[in-house]
Scaffold this active site. Sequence first.
Site, short mmCIF file in Angstrom:
data_model
loop_
_atom_site.label_atom_id
_atom_site.label_comp_id
_atom_site.label_asym_id
_atom_site.label_seq_id
_atom_site.Cartn_x
_atom_site.Cartn_y
_atom_site.Cartn_z
N LYS A 183 38.33 -30.14 34.10
CA LYS A 183 37.72 -30.30 35.25
C LYS A 183 35.84 -30.45 34.20
CE LYS A 183 33.97 -29.52 38.19
NZ LYS A 183 33.30 -30.14 37.90
N SER B 299 25.69 -22.74 33.61
CA SER B 299 24.75 -21.80 34.00
C SER B 299 25.63 -20.67 34.92
CB SER B 299 23.82 -22.68 35.16
OG SER B 299 24.44 -22.83 36.39
N GLU C 7 31.23 -18.13 30.69
CA GLU C 7 30.57 -18.45 29.59
C GLU C 7 28.61 -19.23 29.89
OE1 GLU C 7 28.24 -19.72 26.47
OE2 GLU C 7 30.06 -20.88 25.58
N CYS D 150 23.53 -23.90 24.68
CA CYS D 150 23.35 -22.07 25.27
C CYS D 150 23.04 -21.22 24.21
CB CYS D 150 24.64 -21.77 26.03
SG CYS D 150 26.18 -21.92 25.43
N THR D 151 23.10 -21.71 23.42
CA THR D 151 22.09 -20.80 21.94
C THR D 151 21.39 -21.40 21.50
OG1 THR D 151 23.37 -22.58 20.57
CG2 THR D 151 24.94 -20.73 21.52
N GLY E 277 24.65 -22.96 16.55
CA GLY E 277 25.27 -23.24 15.45
C GLY E 277 26.82 -22.87 15.16
C1 UN1 Z 1 27.56 -24.36 24.27
O1 UN1 Z 1 26.13 -24.69 24.07
O2 UN1 Z 1 27.98 -23.86 25.19
O3 UN1 Z 1 27.23 -22.48 18.51
C2 UN1 Z 1 28.23 -24.05 22.98
C3 UN1 Z 1 26.31 -23.44 19.25
C4 UN1 Z 1 27.70 -24.40 19.25
C5 UN1 Z 1 27.81 -24.04 20.06
C6 UN1 Z 1 27.24 -24.13 21.50
N1 UN1 Z 1 28.73 -24.30 18.09
O4 UN1 Z 1 25.30 -24.10 18.86
#
Ligand code: UN1
Length: 517
Positions: free
Chosen positions: A191, A248, A269, A303-304, A466
């Site tokens: 999904k 989230s 994650e 997320c990073t 990254g």
């Molecule tokens: C994400 O933002 O859910 O490390 C993944 C990074 C990418 C992946 C981010 N390879 O920024």
Amino acid sequence: MEAIATNFGIKEALNQLGIKAVNEGTSTGSNNFSNGDIIDSFSPVDGELIASVKSTTREDYEMAMKTATQAFKTWRLMPAPQRGEIVRQFGEKLRENKEALGKLVSYEMGKSYQEGLGEVQEMIDICDFAVGLSRQLHGLTMHSERPGHRMYEQYHPLGVVGIISAFNFPVAVWSWNTALAWICGDVCIWKPSEKTPICGVACQNIIAEVLRENNLPEGISCLINGDYKVGEFMTKDTRVPLISATGSTRMGKIVAKEVAGRLGKSLLELGGNNAIIVTPDADIKMTVIGAVFGAVGTAGQRCTSTRRLIIHESIYDKVKNAVADAYKQLRIGNPLDETNHVGPLIDKDAVKMYENALERVVEEGGKIVVDGGVLSGDGYESGCYVKPAIAEAENHFEIVQHETFAPVLYLIKYSGDVENAIEFQNGVAQGLSSAIMTNNLREAERFLSHAGSDCGIANVNIGTSGAEIGGAFGGEKETGGGRESGSDAWKIYMRRQTNTINYTTELPLAQGIKFDL
Ligand code: UN1
């Protein structure tokens, strides 16, 4: 308006990926179980309708489940290296479609075309990784305490894996999960985010072609569409032994509870609140590049993404000025135009959260260093383009403790030893990515030690975002504890079995127990 889609070849890309044009009805794609309400996907780039899909009803979901479970029976019997061969072909098809898919990612999600291509490259890389791995799904052998006995462990496929992915990496996160799950012998139901459903259809069309060419059932890869209610079909379903969910922390807590309640497994994650520590020994030029890319890349929607810069007081002004200067050079606009650095946020709700964060930081006593603001006028008609902003703040501010998915960077000053910076770095609820910029070996090693960063990713002299696919990706605390992608992350997609075989004519019991009849 139409100009963007036309000028940047979006229509050709959609055509190549088998997506129906807006006036041709909904794009079901292949093996997409959806007959419910229509979901229209509007581009944050120019506000135009890209295409539409239908959402998955309860009955559709049952069909998807049936198709998937049926396919599992065939797929699990295929030797793992042969499953790897299918994943290799999938990687090849991704290479052929890299530009088209990268463009669609850019247009539907809003990240730069370069980053869209980068995302597809991550898919290709994980396929290559999975192909090699398909010959290495090793268990251990161990010595039995009983004579004439052999003991070992092996890994078997789990069954149907449910994947829930977020809008910000609309194609790569699926592939990290699915490429590994497939070589492990699982089948997947995906999904994608309801904000980027067309990317889902495009991916499904690519894998469906590979499966067809190999006379394999399409149920190996199923697509469902919709919001959290559709996700719930899977999280509540005991026929789905593993749910991999990216999104989230709020969503993750709901998923975790639901799946744990039925003793299923979840791979989570979730949110990050990533910091770069800048010590007096940092290379300032490298720091600026790492911090700026980390904070404004993907418009701060990774997320990073770098959310906090924790800077030593002795170099605080120098770093602040250098980063603020670099922000002046940023070009904000259509992400398909490669001269721009920053594209739009995903939608107007995201813009509101961005505005709220900037208001809150000031209310809490912070000071704006680089002004934010929503852009309007020519080229910004979608209303989703914002200026990357920088604010001086303190680590304990409520808004700093919170992950805002937008280009807002907080500068935090530390004094004294690197330990004080590490304390700030760890002093948030999330634990995904972290970095230190220093040429001082002692500081770097302290940051990496057991008393150092508490995150799943800890980097030295590179930024927080990254990550390469070869390492296990994920984080601690409210990030959810899951690991996907490289290293031994494959193990979660399999069930472990310990086997003991007796090749004698006696039946000795373990632990020396005597049971004579
Ligand atoms: C994400 O933002 O859910 O490390 C993944 C990074 C990418 C992946 C981010 N390879 O920024």
